[in-house]
Design a protein around this motif. Structure first.
Motif, PDB file in Angstrom:
ATOM      1  N   GLY A 108       0.794  -1.228   0.000  1.00 19.74           N
ATOM      2  CA  GLY A 108       0.000   0.000   0.000  1.00 19.74           C
ATOM      3  C   GLY A 108       0.817   1.264   0.000  1.00 19.74           C
ATOM      4  N   TYR A 109       1.981   1.253   0.686  1.00 21.41           N
ATOM      5  CA  TYR A 109       2.814   2.458   0.761  1.00 21.41           C
ATOM      6  C   TYR A 109       4.197   2.265   0.131  1.00 21.41           C
ATOM      7  CZ  TYR A 109      -0.674   4.159   4.095  1.00 21.41           C
ATOM      8  OH  TYR A 109      -1.844   4.559   4.688  1.00 21.41           O
ATOM      9  N   GLY A 110       4.718   1.035   0.210  1.00 23.08           N
ATOM     10  CA  GLY A 110       6.056   0.798  -0.320  1.00 23.08           C
ATOM     11  C   GLY A 110       6.133   0.876  -1.832  1.00 23.08           C
ATOM     12  N   ALA A 111       5.182   0.225  -2.517  1.00 22.85           N
ATOM     13  CA  ALA A 111       5.202   0.234  -3.992  1.00 22.85           C
ATOM     14  C   ALA A 111       5.064   1.647  -4.561  1.00 22.85           C
ATOM     15  CB  ALA A 111       4.105  -0.683  -4.531  1.00 22.85           C
ATOM     16  N   PRO A 112       4.102   2.470  -4.077  1.00 18.36           N
ATOM     17  CA  PRO A 112       4.032   3.849  -4.591  1.00 18.36           C
ATOM     18  C   PRO A 112       5.294   4.655  -4.299  1.00 18.36           C
ATOM     19  CG  PRO A 112       2.003   3.266  -3.475  1.00 18.36           C
ATOM     20  CD  PRO A 112       2.969   2.170  -3.185  1.00 18.36           C
ATOM     21  N   LEU A 113       5.898   4.414  -3.130  1.00 20.06           N
ATOM     22  CA  LEU A 113       7.116   5.155  -2.788  1.00 20.06           C
ATOM     23  C   LEU A 113       8.246   4.818  -3.749  1.00 20.06           C
ATOM     24  CD1 LEU A 113       8.489   7.078  -0.803  1.00 20.06           C
ATOM     25  CD2 LEU A 113       9.107   5.082   0.584  1.00 20.06           C
ATOM     26  N   VAL A 114       8.383   3.554  -4.097  1.00 19.86           N
ATOM     27  CA  VAL A 114       9.431   3.148  -5.052  1.00 19.86           C
ATOM     28  C   VAL A 114       9.193   3.803  -6.411  1.00 19.86           C
ATOM     29  CG1 VAL A 114      10.375   1.190  -6.342  1.00 19.86           C
ATOM     30  CG2 VAL A 114       9.913   0.978  -3.883  1.00 19.86           C
ATOM     31  N   ILE A 115       7.933   3.820  -6.881  1.00 15.77           N
ATOM     32  CA  ILE A 115       7.611   4.428  -8.181  1.00 15.77           C
ATOM     33  C   ILE A 115       7.938   5.917  -8.177  1.00 15.77           C
ATOM     34  CG2 ILE A 115       5.727   4.995  -9.761  1.00 15.77           C
ATOM     35  CD1 ILE A 115       4.397   2.375  -8.938  1.00 15.77           C
ATOM     36  N   VAL A 116       7.582   6.613  -7.090  1.00 17.90           N
ATOM     37  CA  VAL A 116       7.827   8.055  -7.013  1.00 17.90           C
ATOM     38  C   VAL A 116       9.328   8.341  -6.963  1.00 17.90           C
ATOM     39  CG1 VAL A 116       7.532  10.099  -5.575  1.00 17.90           C
ATOM     40  CG2 VAL A 116       5.607   8.569  -5.959  1.00 17.90           C
ATOM     41  N   ILE A 117      10.089   7.553  -6.200  1.00 16.91           N
ATOM     42  CA  ILE A 117      11.538   7.782  -6.110  1.00 16.91           C
ATOM     43  C   ILE A 117      12.202   7.575  -7.462  1.00 16.91           C
ATOM     44  CG2 ILE A 117      13.676   6.862  -5.134  1.00 16.91           C
ATOM     45  CD1 ILE A 117      12.146   6.308  -2.555  1.00 16.91           C
ATOM     46  N   ILE A 118      11.851   6.490  -8.151  1.00 15.23           N
ATOM     47  CA  ILE A 118      12.437   6.231  -9.482  1.00 15.23           C
ATOM     48  C   ILE A 118      12.064   7.340 -10.456  1.00 15.23           C
ATOM     49  CG2 ILE A 118      12.404   4.668 -11.459  1.00 15.23           C
ATOM     50  CD1 ILE A 118      12.038   2.354  -9.492  1.00 15.23           C
ATOM     51  N   SER A 119      10.810   7.781 -10.421  1.00 19.62           N
ATOM     52  CA  SER A 119      10.363   8.850 -11.330  1.00 19.62           C
ATOM     53  C   SER A 119      11.098  10.149 -11.041  1.00 19.62           C
ATOM     54  CB  SER A 119       8.849   9.054 -11.188  1.00 19.62           C
ATOM     55  OG  SER A 119       8.147   7.867 -11.476  1.00 19.62           O
ATOM     56  N   ALA A 120      11.277  10.468  -9.759  1.00 16.95           N
ATOM     57  CA  ALA A 120      11.955  11.714  -9.398  1.00 16.95           C
ATOM     58  C   ALA A 120      13.419  11.697  -9.805  1.00 16.95           C
ATOM     59  CB  ALA A 120      11.826  11.959  -7.897  1.00 16.95           C
ATOM     60  N   ILE A 121      14.068  10.540  -9.692  1.00 10.83           N
ATOM     61  CA  ILE A 121      15.470  10.438 -10.091  1.00 10.83           C
ATOM     62  C   ILE A 121      15.600  10.505 -11.611  1.00 10.83           C
ATOM     63  CG2 ILE A 121      17.476   8.902 -10.132  1.00 10.83           C
ATOM     64  CD1 ILE A 121      16.596   7.863  -7.396  1.00 10.83           C
ATOM     65  N   THR A 122      14.669   9.859 -12.316  1.00 12.86           N
ATOM     66  CA  THR A 122      14.737   9.815 -13.784  1.00 12.86           C
ATOM     67  C   THR A 122      14.481  11.171 -14.414  1.00 12.86           C
ATOM     68  OG1 THR A 122      13.942   7.531 -13.707  1.00 12.86           O
ATOM     69  CG2 THR A 122      13.847   8.667 -15.843  1.00 12.86           C
ATOM     70  N   PHE A 123      13.443  11.869 -13.956  1.00 15.12           N
ATOM     71  CA  PHE A 123      13.076  13.158 -14.579  1.00 15.12           C
ATOM     72  C   PHE A 123      12.505  14.079 -13.503  1.00 15.12           C
ATOM     73  CE2 PHE A 123      10.033  15.522 -17.593  1.00 15.12           C
ATOM     74  CZ  PHE A 123      11.016  16.416 -17.970  1.00 15.12           C
TER      75      PHE A 123
END
Length: 674
Positions: free
Chosen positions: A494-509
């Protein structure tokens, strides 16, 4: 008797004693005599005999003139017209004509009876920069070599048609490689094309030459003669039409020829950086968040007239739009040209323009490389839309807050599903609160990026908790209620998967968080898919889970000894979960179509209304419709009225034993005891 009358008539009728000069007798009539046929050499070797009624005259061939003493004699053009070769060429007379020999650095492009024009072959020479594309260097070298060969009458050089083919082949390779990305390279490429057309145009033999390659389309018109051409000239390519007067094309000086060329580039697109520089001329548009894009093919117009900075008569260019859109408050069209001095697209010099959904007509007072620019103005939120958003979100926040209190403190419904509903409500509550307070905080770039990141995380979290609910209901059906999910696993999903997606997105762009209009995900580089792609995956997975769940339920209902009360309870859970999926998933489906061209306004209202009412709908489904929750509400309201005798709300034994039973210490839930 007949013979007598015939003799008498012959005495009174006149007789033809002879025809005038130039006529001959034919069947007792005088008819014109064709002296040119009778005496073919009557005019000599350098003239043409032209018969007339009763006579004839001699027309001298070009380069000859009538002689008072005899047939046509050679005309000495060098003596009669001293400036026939220009001031930088020498005239040599010969039988029936003349030829011009140009001085060093001048040329008449292979037409030895045209004036000599200065040749600047150094313009094709190597420039000071070394990072030019290799194909562009080869093109410049080819043009310089061809230019220098025109000064050498004995040197080998390509014909105009061959040179044009080579230039366009090199242009195709440059455009296909995508190496024309910065303003400096674009300047060099457009200058090379313009100078090559000035070099090639006078060398073409046909009056009109059309050539199309993979990435270019050109039409060139050439006129030659002793007198300048007049009237209008019209050229066209696959995407543009050019119209001007020959007087504008010729200009003040006429060297014996005039040409006009129109070149269209099929795959020449300016980068967003070059288009963004237009805001120098339109600072208000930058503040309003206006975006620009070219909506036509880029074309280069070239004429033989060297003085094209300020024309006495505007020329017309008609562009075909790449994307058909009506001009409105949100879309405007502008005629622009490439300003090589500034390295930007500019609208200076446009004398007038008008547009419809398919074409734009531009009138220019100078020549250059032109295009049509489409300005996209952000749609302004209406008062009604703002009010719907604020009122709906305020109502949603109140309902979600009540949901949180209910799921947290209502003992009769405690269980895994209730925990999932609790965190789903918390995620939506924080997302709606951040949306209401910070969606328009575009004045601070850092704060706007944080708001967009929080929205990204909590909206994804809501979908992940919704997926967990589908999994939980499936497990309840398969394992017949005796099931639960560990809280650690639920938090990781519920919280870990969205956090991983947001971190990867923020690092990428990182620049993708926040736009000029709203603090949400940017459309650049398809960054918006970092939200929509996980949402689509979750919706599809949930759909499969619910289909299997419903199939299992139907199978259990048809069994020999079905537990009807339990199955009906699961069925109600499933219906509520499917409705919840439709509410959350359907809302963002409208949000996805919001970014499409058609139906934007309708989709905008649907998305706003559904998104702002999510909390209210969840409160109705999970708090007002379930009977155990209503029972708790009635008891709570009864305790809040101490001055009256509390009316005990009666429930059935089954409800008392099932829905009001607290959580067991072993971690199982009330769901396992219905």
């Amino acid at each position: 008797m007949e013979l007598k009358w015939a003799l008498l008539l012959g005495l009174f009728l006149p007789s033809c004693s002879g025809c005038h000069t130039g006529y001959t007798s034919y069947e007792q009539k005088c008819v014109d005599e064709d002296e040119c046929a009778v005496f073919p050499v009557v005019c000599g070797d350098h003239a043409q005999c032209v018969n007339t009624e009763g006579s004839y005259y001699c027309r001298c061939h070009e380069g000859f003139e009538m002689s008072l003493t005899g047939p046509c004699k050679d005309m000495d053009e060098c003596k009669d017209a001293p400036d026939v070769c220009g001031t930088d060429g020498s005239c040599y007379n010969h039988q029936g004509g003349y030829s011009c020999k140009c001085d060093q650095g001048y040329s008449n492009y292979g037409h030895n009876q045209s004036k000599c024009i200065e040749m600047d072959c150094n313009q094709f020479g190597p420039l000071s920069v070394d990072h030019r594309p290799k194909k562009l260097k080869q093109l410049m070298s080819l043009l310089k070599k061809s230019c220098e060969s025109l000064n050498d009458p004995h040197g080998e050089h390509l014909t105009g048609e061959e040179l044009l083919q080579n230039v366009f082949s090199s242009s195709d390779e440059l455009l296909s490689e995508g190496t024309i990305a910065d303003g400096e390279t674009l300047n060099q490429f457009l200058d090379a094309v313009e100078n090559s057309m000035r070099l090639i145009g006078p060398q073409l033999k046909e009056p009109v030459t059309r050539m199309e390659t993979h990435n270019t389309f050109a039409e060139v018109a050439v006129m030659r003669g002793q007198t300048p051409p007049s009237g209008r000239i019209t050229l066209s390519t696959d995407s543009a039409l050019f119209s001007a007067s020959w007087e504008t094309v010729v200009g003040e000086s006429y060297p014996g020829f005039a040409f006009a060329a129109l070149v269209s580039y099929k795959d020449l697109n300016s980068s967003s950086d070059l288009l963004y520089k237009i805001s120098r001329e339109r600072p208000d548009d930058e503040e309003r968040g206006v975006s620009y894009q070219l909506n036509s093919k880029v074309v280069t117009a070239v004429i033989s007239n060297a003085e094209t900075k300020q024309l006495s008569e505007p020329v017309m260019l008609v562009f075909t739009h790449e994307e058909e859109r009506e001009e409105s408050e949100g879309v405007t069209y502008s005629c622009v040209y490439w300003d090589d001095a500034e390295g930007v697209w500019s609208g200076r010099g446009c004398e007038g323009a008008w547009s419809n959904s398919t074409h734009t007509v531009c009138y220019w007072s100078h020549f250059s490389t032109f295009a049509v620019l489409m300005a996209l103005y952000p749609v302004q939120d209406t008062f009604e839309l703002v009010m719907i958003t604020r009122v709906g979100l305020a109502l949603s926040l109140v309902c979600l807050f009540l949901c949180i209190l209910t799921f947290k403190f209502c003992r009769s419904i405690q269980g895994t599903r209730t925990s999932i509903h609790l965190h789903l409500s918390i995620s939506l509550f924080i997302a709606d609160l951040v949306f209401l307070c910070g969606i328009s905080s575009t004045h601070n770039q850092v704060a706007c990026g944080i708001v967009a990141g929080l929205l990204h995380f909590f909206f994804l979290s809501a979908f992940c908790w919704m997926l967990l609910e589908g999994v939980q209901i499936y497990r309840m059906v398969v394992m017949v209620f005796h099931t639960t999910l560990k809280h650690l696993y639920m938090y990781l999903v519920g919280y870990g998967a969205p956090l991983v997606i947001v971190i990867i997105s923020a690092i990428t762009f990182p620049a993708g968080y926040g736009t000029k209009r709203h603090c949400w995900l940017s459309l650049d580089r398809y960054f918006i898919l970092s939200f929509f792609a996980p949402v689509c995956i979750i919706v599809i997975l949930n759909g499969f889970v619910f289909i299997i769940t419903i199939w299992k339920l139907a199978k259990n209902f048809s069994s020999l000894n079905p537990d009807l009360s339990s199955l009906k309870q699961i069925r109600s859970f499933t219906v509520a979960a499917v409705a919840q999926l439709c509410i959350l998933g359907g809302t963002w489906i409208f949000g996805f179509f919001l970014f499409q061209e058609k139906g934007t306004e309708v989709m905008l209202y649907l998305f706003t209304i559904l998104n702002s009412l999510q909390g209210a709908l969840i409160f109705i489904m999970h708090c007002l419709l379930p009977k155990p929750v209503r029972t708790e509400y009635y008891n709570l309201f009864g305790r809040m009225r101490p001055h009256k005798k509390k009316a005990k709300y009666r429930t059935s034994p089954s409800q008392t034993s099932s829905s009001q039973k607290p959580l067991r210490s072993d971690g199982s839930t009330a769901e396992t005891h219905i």
